[in-house]
Write an enzyme that holds these catalytic residues in place. Sequence first.
Site, PDB file in Angstrom:
ATOM      1  N   GLU A 131       0.809  -1.219   0.000  1.00 42.85           N
ATOM      2  CA  GLU A 131       0.000   0.000   0.000  1.00 42.85           C
ATOM      3  C   GLU A 131       0.845   1.272   0.000  1.00 42.85           C
ATOM      4  O   GLU A 131       0.353   2.351  -0.226  1.00 42.85           O
ATOM      5  CB  GLU A 131      -0.922   0.023   1.231  1.00 42.85           C
ATOM      6  N   ARG A 169      18.614   6.920 -22.742  1.00 42.78           N
ATOM      7  CA  ARG A 169      18.632   7.383 -24.135  1.00 42.78           C
ATOM      8  C   ARG A 169      19.302   8.746 -24.278  1.00 42.78           C
ATOM      9  O   ARG A 169      19.777   9.106 -25.336  1.00 42.78           O
ATOM     10  CB  ARG A 169      17.214   7.535 -24.685  1.00 42.78           C
TER      11      ARG A 169
END
Length: 262
Positions: A131, A169
Amino acid sequence: MWTSVKRTLQRARRQMKFDIVTIFPSMIQAGLAEGVVSRGVERGLLNIAVHDLRRWTTDRHRTVDDVPYGGGPGMVMKAEPLVRAVEDVRAARGAPDSVVLLSPQGRTFTQAEAGRLAGVGHVVLLCGRYEGMDERVREMVATEEISIGDYVLSGGELAALVIVDAVSRLVPGVVGDEQSVAQDSFARGLLDYPHYTRPAEIAGYRVPDVLLSGHHADVRRWRRKAALVRTLDRRPDLIATAALDDEERALLDEIRRERSRS
Ligand code: ADE
């Protein structure tokens, strides 16, 4: 000879370090095993360590969660294993520039955020499960909290993979073609133009003539306009913040004039 020169240059390039703390290390390993990120690791441009959180548990059952104080449903991730994990990573791999807690409560991850993280040398990613995490992880070790979007995942692992991919990237050398990274639509705040490859026709669906014309200036202009049309239609909110140049502003006026006529 050339390969060895290239290798030396690559080694001289800055390496980006990631440490990922998770209870599902194999899920992260699988996500990193192929593609651009794995090539970046092979080339020594990325250094990614995946850590099993259970290594920092101290009980026989290797417990990483417990019931919430105050009651209620679900389990909460315990603070101590995560705090110890960050302390050990710091000792073994150096002081990180950023310790990121992944949760839906965080600041939304964007291309700009990816660019910011690509500019730092060492990022620790803490994947939550259950949770949530004991709030003291935020207070004691996290330097920031990031969400990859307004939806709830079953854990931070997929979010960590998204962030490692988008950031990697942008690390120089990871994507072979630097120009393609710079021209990524989102790098400039716009959506991408449509792409085509052979054949020129499939069951009557034709590639736009201009792309077959060989006129580079016309192709460039068509692509810029198509990117603006797409952005205007699909994500008009991006137009307001996009870094448009004079030509793009003129194209935008042209599109609006064409639309007001029809
Ligand atoms: N963990 C669960 N949901 C998440 C989200 N949207 N972003 C980052 N971590 C998460």
